[in-house]
Each structure stands twice: as C-alpha cells, then as structure tokens.
Design a protein around this motif. Structure first.
Motif, short mmCIF file in Angstrom:
data_model
loop_
_atom_site.label_atom_id
_atom_site.label_comp_id
_atom_site.label_asym_id
_atom_site.label_seq_id
_atom_site.Cartn_x
_atom_site.Cartn_y
_atom_site.Cartn_z
N THR A 42 3.16 -0.92 4.29
CA THR A 42 2.49 0.23 3.78
C THR A 42 3.55 1.34 3.99
OG1 THR A 42 0.43 -0.40 5.14
CG2 THR A 42 0.77 2.00 4.60
N PHE A 43 3.79 2.06 2.67
CA PHE A 43 4.87 3.09 2.56
C PHE A 43 4.31 4.33 2.32
CE2 PHE A 43 6.41 -1.23 1.55
CZ PHE A 43 7.62 -1.36 2.10
N PRO A 58 -1.94 8.93 -11.71
CA PRO A 58 -2.68 7.53 -11.27
C PRO A 58 -1.73 6.56 -10.41
CG PRO A 58 -1.80 7.23 -13.45
CD PRO A 58 -1.25 8.83 -13.08
N MET A 59 -2.39 5.91 -9.39
CA MET A 59 -1.71 4.98 -8.68
C MET A 59 -1.14 3.93 -9.42
SD MET A 59 -0.26 4.37 -5.59
CE MET A 59 -1.11 5.68 -4.61
N TYR A 101 0.41 -1.06 -6.77
CA TYR A 101 0.26 -0.75 -5.39
C TYR A 101 -1.35 -0.46 -4.86
CZ TYR A 101 5.19 0.14 -5.84
OH TYR A 101 6.56 0.17 -6.23
N ASN A 102 -1.62 -0.73 -3.83
CA ASN A 102 -2.87 -0.24 -3.31
C ASN A 102 -2.75 1.15 -2.93
OD1 ASN A 102 -4.54 -2.61 -3.20
ND2 ASN A 102 -3.11 -3.50 -1.24
N ASP A 103 -3.82 2.01 -3.25
CA ASP A 103 -3.94 3.54 -3.02
C ASP A 103 -4.37 3.76 -1.60
OD1 ASP A 103 -4.57 5.89 -2.63
OD2 ASP A 103 -5.59 5.97 -4.67
N HIS A 104 -3.16 4.04 -0.77
CA HIS A 104 -3.37 4.34 0.80
C HIS A 104 -3.15 6.15 0.86
CE1 HIS A 104 -4.15 2.22 4.20
NE2 HIS A 104 -3.31 2.93 4.90
N ASN A 105 -3.48 6.75 -0.01
CA ASN A 105 -3.21 8.27 -0.32
C ASN A 105 -4.42 8.71 1.04
OD1 ASN A 105 -1.21 8.69 -1.86
ND2 ASN A 105 -2.69 8.75 -3.66
N VAL A 106 -3.75 9.93 1.68
CA VAL A 106 -4.53 10.51 2.75
C VAL A 106 -4.66 11.96 2.07
CG1 VAL A 106 -3.44 9.33 4.79
CG2 VAL A 106 -2.40 11.46 3.82
N SER A 145 0.77 -1.25 -0.13
CA SER A 145 0.12 0.11 -0.18
C SER A 145 0.76 1.24 -0.10
CB SER A 145 -1.07 0.04 1.44
OG SER A 145 -1.84 -0.97 1.18
N LEU A 146 0.50 2.28 -0.68
CA LEU A 146 1.33 3.43 -0.93
C LEU A 146 0.63 4.89 -0.64
CD1 LEU A 146 4.20 4.04 -1.97
CD2 LEU A 146 3.31 4.05 -4.50
#
Length: 471
Positions: free
Chosen positions: A227-228, A64-65, A69-74, A39-40
């Motif tokens: 998770t990065f 685009p992600m 990776y899974n989209d883990h943006n905040v 996750s990124l």
C-alpha cells in the motif's frame, strides 16, 4: 512530433518462443488476469503560486486510477503547504521515515538478488559522455519525460510527512483495509483484492490454525504491505520557462565536470528548444511513501487490536515510511487538438505527467515495482507474448521483464513467485496507451493498430504468469 532522445540502443537477436496454448480456463487471463495489485493513494500539494491552479487541481481530482493499482484514496486529496513551517521535531521524524524506507528498499533488493544478468548492468562513461548522459537522463526521455527540478524538494518532503502524520493517514489506510462502512472490523476488502474464498480469512479461525495464520501473513505481505501514498507537486510551464530551467541546470552540471563542457551543454539545450513546440507543459514532482507492515505489526494488530475499537483508536501502531521522489513532465501541443480549450489541454498534460512520474518511481524503487499479467495469444506468425502495458508505463524497446509463476508454499501457505524466464520489449510493437493518444494520432491522420505491447524471448509460458520489470 520531434523529441530529443538520449537512448542507448541494444541489438537483439530474434528467438523462437515456445509457449503453451491458452485453455478455456485462461479466458479471464486474456481479458485481464485477476491478480493482486498494489494499492495506491494519490494526494496533491496545493500552492497559491501555482499557475493554472484551479485547472490543475480539477484535473488531479478527475484523474483515473491507473489500471495497475487498486484505488486506496481517502477523503482528503489536496492540502496546502504554504503556511507550514519545518520544526526540528518534524525533521527528526522525517529522518526516521527515511531510514525505515531505506531499510525496506534494501530488503526488497535482497529478495530479488541475482535475478538480473550481467548484461543488464549499465556501462560506465567518462568525461563529456558521462556529463551528457547524466544530462540527457535527467532532462528528457520520450517515455518518461525526465526534468531537473531546481526547487528544494526536501522541504516539501518534510512538510508532506508532517501532514501525513497530523492527518493520521496511515490509520486511515488501515481503516480502509480492515473496517467497513459501519466501523466494524472486516476482512472483506482483503478477501476481494486478495482473491480469497469468502471464509478463508476469518481472523478468529485463522488464529486457531497454522494454515489460517499463513494465509493472514500472505495477505499482509501481498496486499497491506503493498500500500503506497504518492504526493505530487505540480507546476505549469511555458516552453521558454521550461528551456530556461533546463539550461540553468545543465550549465551547473557542465561546470562541475569541466568549464569547456558548458558549450556542449548549451548546444544540447538549443537542440531541445528547437524540438519543443508551443503548448502546455505540466511538471510533476512526486514523493513516495509506503504503509508500514511487518510480522511484528501484524501480530500486534491481530492479537491486540482486532475487534477492540478502544485499543485500536489509542494505538500508535500505524505509520508510513519514505521511499523517495521522482520528477517528470508532459506536454500537449496546441496544434494537435485545435478543438480543445486551454483547460482541456492542461488536463491532458496533467494526466500524462502523472502517469510518467508513476512509471519513473516504479523503475527506480524496487518496493514499488508492480506485476502485470502475461497474455499468450495466437498471432499471424504463431504464438505471441503480450501485455496490456505500454508507453504510459514508460516502456522502451529492449526493456527487460522477468516472467513469474505464482505458487503456494505447502508448509507456510504463503504465495511465492518463481522466475521462469526473461523477456524483452519488442521494438516492433509498443502500445501507445498514454491519455488521449488515439485522439492525438487521429488529429494527425493516423490510426493505432495495436492495444498491447509484444515481448520477445525463449521459454514455456502460459496465461496467468506475471511480468515484473528489471534493470
């Protein structure tokens, strides 16, 4: 489009591939195997002095992600460091994050110890060859676009870590993993990304059985631990500015080796300048952080904080560690896309530079290495081993990948990966999946015939196995 390459070519002998034919159950694998991705979260450093600032910021927000990776943006994606100062406390805190990152990287390397053959070890160079090898590696690579950065990157790393702390970004990452839109504790995202059955990760049930706790541990190691956060500085350079920066650093390297080597470095810079065309060059320097997760954190989280909002809100359990940094660049020559505006050309270069730096980070750091589904399909000359990765991920002919088979330990119920063999990227078929690659080829009157990269090697493989790059 000419490019200066510093690549050591390896001759490979073709080998017969013995593979199992895909079954009906493998259809999902052929379309894109469902597997546990890292996750990124992607952030950008904003600077008032950044050329083409608004264009690059918009391009970053529209990125685009990557599929791996899974989209883990905040919520917060861009922050400014211009007014930030570095205090002794900030430096000390960052040192702690660095130590934690070094430990994590060391553990990751030990876990994969012995997986690489002696053949993969790089041969040592000396004298002029050593100097040119280092220069070539840092200055330019067709696949990943390396570039020496003369700025003091450590200051940005410290400021970035301070920002992450002040924003409690690690807690936000946990929130995304374990809390739903109403603020309730939930395992829904873990279930979804971990491909678990709907009820298998219920925390209350898990605590009551060794199997359940094993699955929780598995989810933590396979998902939360992977998770990065990648924080990136961008810069926009003209051709002359790019060459001047490379020349300045190459001269420093040359003088350190031998004063006479400066002439060789100058010749290399001139060759590079001749190879570059007018266009748009976007440089990225990215800082890699990883969410802290281990057995101790997991035990505290599940036993003391789960379904306890007050304790969760007051806890200092959440943090990230610093893994390292990398630099890359990408360009789009204006002549290729005559119908594109300047902002669109810069956007294309920004996307490709971001992809390039992620690829370099993955190659450099063990903990950041991702897995990719292996696809076995019927080709014109028999069964072919392929994967939906290519130049965007920095692939070059001869690159090595280990083939992993996923198994579940019956005692611990944790996922394990067994190495089943090693494959090499075929020089005959490397997919150019870089952003706008098809359009660029069409503009030159060419057409790309493939949508995957082919691998060579011997073994008994099937759809559903995973590939992970090795040195």
């Amino acid at each position: 489009m000419r490019k200066v390459l510093f690549i050591v070519m390896m001759l490979c002998i073709g080998q017969l591939v013995f593979a199992q034919e895909a079954t009906k159950e493998d259809k999902d694998a052929q379309k894109g195997e469902k597997y546990r991705r890292s996750s990124l979260c992607l952030l950008m450093i904003d600077e008032a002095k950044l050329p083409k600032r608004d264009t690059i910021k918009k391009a970053f927000l529209d990125l685009p992600m990557p599929d791996k990776y899974n989209d883990h943006n905040v919520a917060v994606r861009i922050f400014c460091t211009d007014s930030m100062s570095i205090t002794p406390e900030a430096e000390k805190a960052f040192e702690g994050a660095v130590k934690a990152g070094l430990l994590g990287e060391s553990i990751a390397k030990k876990e994969n110890a012995g997986e690489e053959s002696e053949e993969a070890a790089p041969k040592k160079k000396g004298g002029f060859g050593k100097m040119m090898g280092q220069l070539g590696k840092s200055v330019v690579s067709e696949a990943t676009g390396g570039l020496v950065d003369t700025t003091k990157k450590s200051d940005y790393a410290v400021k970035t870590y301070s920002f992450l702390q002040n924003q409690q970004l690690a807690r936000q990452m946990f929130d995304k993993w374990f809390r739903d839109g109403s603020g309730n504790f939930s395992m829904n995202l873990v279930q979804e990304r971990g491909l678990y059955d709907a009820s298998v990760l219920d925390v209350a049930q898990a605590k009551a059985s060794s199997r359940g706790m094993g699955l929780l541990a598995d989810a933590g190691e396979e998902l939360v631990q992977k998770t990065f956060v990648v924080v990136t500085r961008f810069n926009y350079l003209s051709k002359d500015e790019l060459v001047a920066e490379i020349d300045a650093m190459s001269q420093i390297v040359a003088q350190q080796v031998n004063g006479y080597m400066a002439m060789g470095a100058k010749a290399a810079t001139m060759a590079l300048k001749a190879s570059l065309g007018a266009g748009y060059y976007v440089k990225t320097t990215s800082y890699l952080f990883q969410l802290n997760w281990n057995d101790s954190i997991a035990n505290t989280f599940y036993s003391q904080l789960w379904n306890n909002p007050e304790a969760y809100a007051q806890s200092d359990l959440f943090s990230v560690k610093y893994i390292g940094e990398e630099t890359a660049w990408a360009n789009v020559k204006a002549g290729i896309f005559t119908d594109k505006s300047e902002p669109e050309l810069i956007r294309i270069a920004t996307v490709n530079a971001m992809d390039a730096v992620l690829a370099k980070l993955e190659k450099k750091y063990e903990v950041f290495k991702t897995k990719t589904p292996l696809l076995v399909r019927e080709g014109d000359n028999g069964l072919e081993l392929t994967a939906k990765i290519g130049m965007k991920e920095g692939l070059e002919a001869g690159d090595k990948f280990e083939v992993l088979e996923k198994v579940v330990d019956e005692k611990t119920q944790r996922t394990k990966y067994r190495r089943k063999g090693v494959l090499k990227v075929s020089k005959e078929q490397i997919w150019d999946n870089r952003f706008m690659a098809d359009e660029a080829m069409a503009a030159e009157g060419k057409k790309q015939e493939v949508e995957c990269t082919r691998f060579e090697g011997k073994g008994n493989y099937y759809n559903g196995m995973l590939l992970r790059q090795i040195k």
